[in-house]
Design a protein around this motif. Structure first.
Motif, PDB file in Angstrom:
ATOM      1  N   LEU A 136      -7.354   0.404   3.888  1.00 50.20           N
ATOM      2  CA  LEU A 136      -6.115   0.061   2.919  1.00 50.20           C
ATOM      3  C   LEU A 136      -6.814  -1.537   2.930  1.00 50.20           C
ATOM      4  O   LEU A 136      -6.655  -1.897   1.467  1.00 50.20           O
ATOM      5  CB  LEU A 136      -4.941   0.031   3.800  1.00 50.20           C
ATOM      6  N   VAL A 137      -7.030  -2.433   3.683  1.00 55.68           N
ATOM      7  CA  VAL A 137      -7.914  -3.695   4.245  1.00 55.68           C
ATOM      8  C   VAL A 137      -9.225  -4.050   3.363  1.00 55.68           C
ATOM      9  O   VAL A 137      -9.213  -4.702   2.166  1.00 55.68           O
ATOM     10  CB  VAL A 137      -7.976  -3.808   5.443  1.00 55.68           C
ATOM     11  N   GLY A 148       0.877  -1.497   0.218  1.00 58.15           N
ATOM     12  CA  GLY A 148      -0.102   0.196  -0.095  1.00 58.15           C
ATOM     13  C   GLY A 148       0.536   1.008  -0.063  1.00 58.15           C
ATOM     14  O   GLY A 148       1.007   2.196  -0.051  1.00 58.15           O
ATOM     15  N   VAL A 172      -5.174   2.055   7.522  1.00 57.73           N
ATOM     16  CA  VAL A 172      -4.925   1.040   7.777  1.00 57.73           C
ATOM     17  C   VAL A 172      -6.094   0.042   7.503  1.00 57.73           C
ATOM     18  O   VAL A 172      -6.636  -0.913   6.385  1.00 57.73           O
ATOM     19  CB  VAL A 172      -4.422  -0.075   8.857  1.00 57.73           C
ATOM     20  N   TYR A 173      -6.910   0.307   8.426  1.00 55.81           N
ATOM     21  CA  TYR A 173      -8.872  -0.609   8.051  1.00 55.81           C
ATOM     22  C   TYR A 173      -9.012  -0.197   6.649  1.00 55.81           C
ATOM     23  O   TYR A 173      -9.954  -1.071   6.108  1.00 55.81           O
ATOM     24  CB  TYR A 173      -9.839   0.541   8.780  1.00 55.81           C
ATOM     25  N   LEU A 184      -6.303  -6.355  10.851  1.00 52.95           N
ATOM     26  CA  LEU A 184      -7.024  -5.976  10.359  1.00 52.95           C
ATOM     27  C   LEU A 184      -8.033  -6.779   9.503  1.00 52.95           C
ATOM     28  O   LEU A 184      -8.416  -7.173   9.327  1.00 52.95           O
ATOM     29  CB  LEU A 184      -6.644  -5.063   9.957  1.00 52.95           C
ATOM     30  N   THR A 185      -6.917  -7.495   8.403  1.00 55.70           N
ATOM     31  CA  THR A 185      -6.842  -8.379   7.722  1.00 55.70           C
ATOM     32  C   THR A 185      -7.779  -9.278   8.302  1.00 55.70           C
ATOM     33  O   THR A 185      -8.921 -10.443   7.485  1.00 55.70           O
ATOM     34  CB  THR A 185      -6.251  -8.823   6.833  1.00 55.70           C
ATOM     35  N   TYR A 227       3.507  -1.700  10.890  1.00 57.73           N
ATOM     36  CA  TYR A 227       2.516  -1.512  10.264  1.00 57.73           C
ATOM     37  C   TYR A 227       1.874  -2.054   9.495  1.00 57.73           C
ATOM     38  O   TYR A 227       0.857  -2.734   9.146  1.00 57.73           O
ATOM     39  CB  TYR A 227       2.920   0.236   9.096  1.00 57.73           C
ATOM     40  N   VAL A 246      -1.861  -3.956   9.003  1.00 61.13           N
ATOM     41  CA  VAL A 246      -2.361  -4.696   7.973  1.00 61.13           C
ATOM     42  C   VAL A 246      -3.146  -6.118   8.558  1.00 61.13           C
ATOM     43  O   VAL A 246      -4.053  -6.063   8.214  1.00 61.13           O
ATOM     44  CB  VAL A 246      -1.773  -4.769   6.959  1.00 61.13           C
TER      45      VAL A 246
END
Lengths: 478, 471
Positions: free
Chosen positions: A176-177, A64, A173-174, B402-403, B395, B399
């Motif tokens: 992006l996911v 990202g 990040v949320y 959260l994924t 970071y 990621v």
């Protein structure tokens, strides 16, 4: 090319400064900041509208991270603001005695480089990285050159700001996911997030900016930090750093979580106005000029945020217009504070009074800077405040009324301060130097900008018009 | 010609040659100790490690099962081994100055570290649970001795004894767990255990469940996850600083590599997953919160190490193809920053006559600007500030988590990251506050300067170009 120059000029100059001799520090920094100002002005002249993308490079794509930089009208205004403000901040240093001037100016230029990075970034993660990085040089400026009690206040400021910053990182990040790792602003704006998620995601994204601005009740770091910081540090904080908050809301909050914004709009406006009135009232009670200006800044920022969240053409344009005016105002006001400190050895107003007799020119300059603060017609602030009130009026008459009261309060505490410093019988025992050539060189351009843009706001409003219309039309679709 | 090829073919089993090479290296170092030639010991040690590095790196991507398939040196194992070897080299370079004033038993210390490293290589390449146990023991037993390396120091002895007692306790857990797993699955082979776990009904088997619990507890002890962390602050504080640095980098990397290798392809029953989540939450919370109260730098680093364990565990939750790469990046960059900081600590501690309070860093920027800047970069990396490797590491963990849908655990982790920034920034503040009274200057030997600079530069380079450190 423009983007590369903007990022590299301050950065490389800062690296040069690290090895420069103390006597060369300020000239190098000044030349560097003037050079980047020239680049910014060139960008303004050659800007023809729309979103300009200068670079779109792979960094580490699958995580990202993209190096995508460019600007739209609002971004350009912010770049202009940064470009205009920094020569003045560096020039302020000529009146200050610093330990390690080379390092100090290097830190200022690093801040500038990262600020350009913030306003150029077109990728959420790139924005975040620069946003956090601005904090590091400022941290050292405050820690090493700050005033009394700097160790505790600096750490509190740092942690408070990073609390918001990490919430922002979580939000990014949320997003992006959800978006499969693509963090470009345009891609994020087209993401459709369920309204129930937007309601909490709004705060994850907005908290950082609420703290940075700051709005009530996230403001408790601000007055002490402004007061303790060295003069130039306060200018950086007040003139540009907090504008990142406004820009961040415009870029990262409005387009991405419109339903959340709609849900929280009134709450934010009310909080911002509470802060505005509160800051004004506290400012009135201050006996120290620097504290007074710090609280007045808190008050102004509240109105800026309220105007932005009015979410109509008047409110948003007015907020950004006023952001520019506020930067000029902060420079002028704090320069005056510095000039008083230099002459009196303190910024405490209780030992001042009647200085107009000894320093009539300084008094006149102070007054000219001050009329911008109280948004007198024909000054830049008048245009901005008027637009914001018009915007708030469309939302709710009472909100506009409360916003207007801050102007009245502002006029009261500013004029009262002027009275205590300049008017009345001379209560000081020192002989005071009148405004020097340096003071004139510094303040007259600022006053000129204020008056010119107060009479003829067109060029800046033109920049804002298209992107704001685009934002609002995209919001009404949702 | 053909015979010649066969000959080389035999030596393509590099992992074996690496294990042999390192074991022999340890023995050689012991013999060199007889001649009491300190320079030669470190030199030979570093040369041997570099040879091992080349051997592993030269056969990249070659996956060769060994010893009837109980070890497999795949890319995963190779990457972690390389990190461990590089960090050990850095520590050996530091050791030249660190052991300069020590009269005796220097060679033994180097040799024991090499032996411990062999255990580390074993546990990141095991495909059989017996090797996991053997590796952990080979890794740990030298450490029990090393922790007590300062024979005349009371604290060092205490550290060794505590570590030994609690370590043997954990080994017992581990052994019991492995035995129970064997009881349920009738195999020590990792693939067979994985196949067993893939059958949903087997997740209900109490023997298997208990086996998993105990095994994970045993490994969690090595990575110092709460509630199996009690040894770490005391041992970190008491052990000689070089050994503390070794434990918090090489040993931690090895233990995490083993931990993930164990659970990567297991279908974890719900109860075990809950256990992992609870462990993650407790580790994140306790490590960071207790670190707030620390004023002794070594203890601070111990709790910060626990806190980082929490972030690493967060990456474990859920299965994702990217997890090994994230762990690799996180552990590698964490190790670099930690090694550098421990060296700075040793130098500052020497100047402060043995004091370990964080105030010994005061005035570092005035006296040694470059060292202060390098220390700053490493601290910022541990804190996770952008453009340092620590930021990218955190970071990527966020990621991942959260994924995998662990939103609230991630929220906690983010909050704890702020807490983490606080205690690191307090150290930064000390380093950049001028010292009022005159103190003994901090002396930096050229080699230490080099290692500190390498570590400081590496965290920035890897932060700006994170693609460089990839599995």
């Amino acid at each position: 090319m423009i983007a590369a120059l903007l990022l590299l000029i301050p950065f490389i100059s800062a690296l040069v400064l690290v090895i420069a001799r103390p006597a060369q520090a300020r000239p190098i920094a000044l030349v560097s900041s003037l050079a980047s100002l020239a680049v910014v002005l060139y960008a303004w002249i050659s800007y023809t509208g729309g979103t300009v993308i200068h670079y779109d490079l792979d960094w580490v794509n699958d995580w990202g991270l993209r190096f995508k930089v460019g600007y739209d009208g609002v971004g350009l205004l912010m770049l202009i603001l940064t470009g205009v403000v920094f020569p003045f901040i560096v020039a302020t240093g000529y009146g200050q005695q610093h330990d390690r001037p080379a390092t100090f100016n290097a830190l200022l230029l690093f801040t500038q480089a990262f600020l350009y990075g913030v306003f150029l970034a077109q990728n959420a993660l790139l924005f975040y990285i620069n946003y956090e990085l601005t904090l590091i040089p400022v941290f050292f400026i405050l820690l090493y050159w700050g005033g009394e009690n700097r160790r505790a206040i600096t750490v509190r400021f740092f942690i408070y700001t990073l609390l918001g910053g990490l919430a922002l990182l979580f939000g990014i990040v949320y997003l992006l996911v959800q978006n499969g790792g693509n963090g470009d602003f345009t891609a994020l704006a087209s993401l459709s997030i369920p309204a129930s998620t937007q309601v909490w995601l709004f705060w994850a994204l907005f908290l950082a900016f609420a703290i940075k601005l700051p709005i009530f009740p996230f403001h408790s770091w601000q007055p002490e930090t402004y007061y303790m910081a060295p003069l130039q540090g306060t200018m950086v904080l007040g003139a540009v750093l907090l504008k990142m908050g406004l820009y961040g809301v415009y870029k990262l909050v409005f387009p991405i979580v419109p339903a959340g914004v709609e849900y929280w709009q009134t709450t934010v406006i009310v909080l911002a106005l509470i802060g505005a009135v509160y800051g004004g009232v506290i400012a009135f009670r201050q006996s120290d000029l620097k504290r007074l200006v710090a609280f007045s800044s808190l008050s102004h920022v509240g109105v800026l945020c309220a105007g932005l969240f009015a979410l109509n053409a008047y409110g948003v344009s007015g907020s950004f217009y006023q952001a520019f005016a506020h930067a000029i105002l902060v420079l002028g006001m704090f320069y005056i504070v510095g000039a008083m400190q230099e002459r009196m050895g303190t910024s405490d107003m209780s030992v001042m009074g009647g200085l107009k007799g000894q320093a009539p020119r300084l008094a006149a300059l102070f007054l000219l800077v001050l009329i911008n603060a109280i948004a007198l017609p024909l000054t830049q602030s008048f245009v901005g405040e008027w637009l914001m009130f018009a915007g708030l009026w469309q939302v709710d008459g009472w909100l506009a009324f409360f916003a207007l009261t801050t102007i009245v309060i502002g006029a009261i505490y500013m004029l009262y301060a002027y009275q205590r410093v300049m008017l009345g019988p001379d209560r000081t025992n020192v002989t005071l130097a009148d405004a020097s050539t340096r003071d004139h060189l510094y303040l007259v351009p600022l006053i000129a900008v204020t008056l010119i843009l107060g009479v003829y706001p067109g060029p800046i409003l033109e920049l804002l018009d298209a992107p704001v219309q685009q934002l609002l039309s995209s919001l009404s679709v949702h | 010609m053909r015979r010649c090829n066969n000959f080389f073919q035999a030596y393509r089993y590099t992992e074996m040659s690496v294990l042999v090479l390192l074991s022999v290296l340890g023995v050689v170092l012991l013999y060199l100790g007889l001649f009491n030639n300190r320079g030669a010991v470190a030199g030979v040690g570093i040369a041997g490690l570099l040879a091992a590095f080349v051997l592993i790196a030269s056969d990249w991507h070659l996956e060769s099962p060994l010893f009837n398939g109980i070890i497999q040196f795949d890319t995963y194992a190779r990457s972690f081994s390389l990190v461990m070897i590089v960090v050990t080299v850095l520590l050996f370079l530091f050791g030249i100055d660190y052991y300069a004033k020590v009269k005796e038993n220097v060679a033994e210390q180097y040799a024991l570290m090499v032996f411990s490293l062999v255990g580390g290589l074993l546990i990141c390449s095991f495909t059989n649970l017996v090797v996991l146990f053997l590796g952990i023991e080979i890794l740990s037993i030298p450490l029990y001795i090393l922790a007590g390396g300062k024979r005349d120091s009371f604290r060092s002895g205490e550290a060794a004894f505590k570590y030994f007692l609690q370590g043997s306790f954990a080994s017992a857990f581990l052994l019991m767990g492995l035995a129970l797993i064997y009881g349920a699955t009738a195999s020590f082979d990792l693939a067979a255990v994985e196949a067993y776990s893939a059958v949903p009904a087997n997740g209900q088997n109490m023997i298997f469940l208990l086996g998993l619990f105990l095994t994970i507890a045993g490994v969690a002890f090595k990575v110092a996850a709460v509630p199996f962390h009690f040894w770490s602050p005391d041992v970190y504080e008491g052990a000689p600083t070089l050994i503390t640095a070794f434990m918090s980098t090489v040993v931690k990397t090895a233990a995490f590599a083993a931990f993930y290798r164990f659970i990567a392809n297991l279908q974890l029953p719900g109860a075990v997953e809950t256990m992992l989540v609870v462990m993650t939450i407790c580790t994140l919370f306790l490590g960071n919160i207790v670190a707030l109260r620390q004023t002794q730098f070594k203890r601070l680093m111990a709790y910060s190490s626990i806190a980082h364990t929490g972030f690493l565990l967060l990456a474990f939750l859920g299965t994702d193809a990217r997890t090994p790469d994230v762990l690799f990046y996180y552990l590698g960059t964490y190790a670099l920053a930690t090694v550098g900081l421990f060296i700075v600590l040793t130098l500052a501690k020497r100047a402060a006559l043995g004091d370990e309070h964080i105030r010994i860093f005061r005035g570092l920027f005035r006296s040694n600007p470059w060292i202060a800047v390098a220390a700053l970069l490493m601290l910022l990396s541990l804190a996770g500030i952008p453009l340092t490797a620590g930021f990218v590491a955190k970071y990527r963990v966020f990621v991942l988590s959260l994924t995998n849908g662990y939103i609230w655990t991630t929220v906690l982790a983010v909050l704890m990251a702020v807490v983490g920034i606080y205690y690191y920034i307090l150290v930064v503040r000390e380093a950049f506050t001028p010292q009022e009274q005159e103190t003994k200057p901090i002396v930096v030997a050229p080699l230490n300067w080099l290692v500190i600079s390498i570590c400081g530069a590496a965290v920035v380079v890897l932060g700006v170009m994170p693609g460089l450190l990839r599995m």
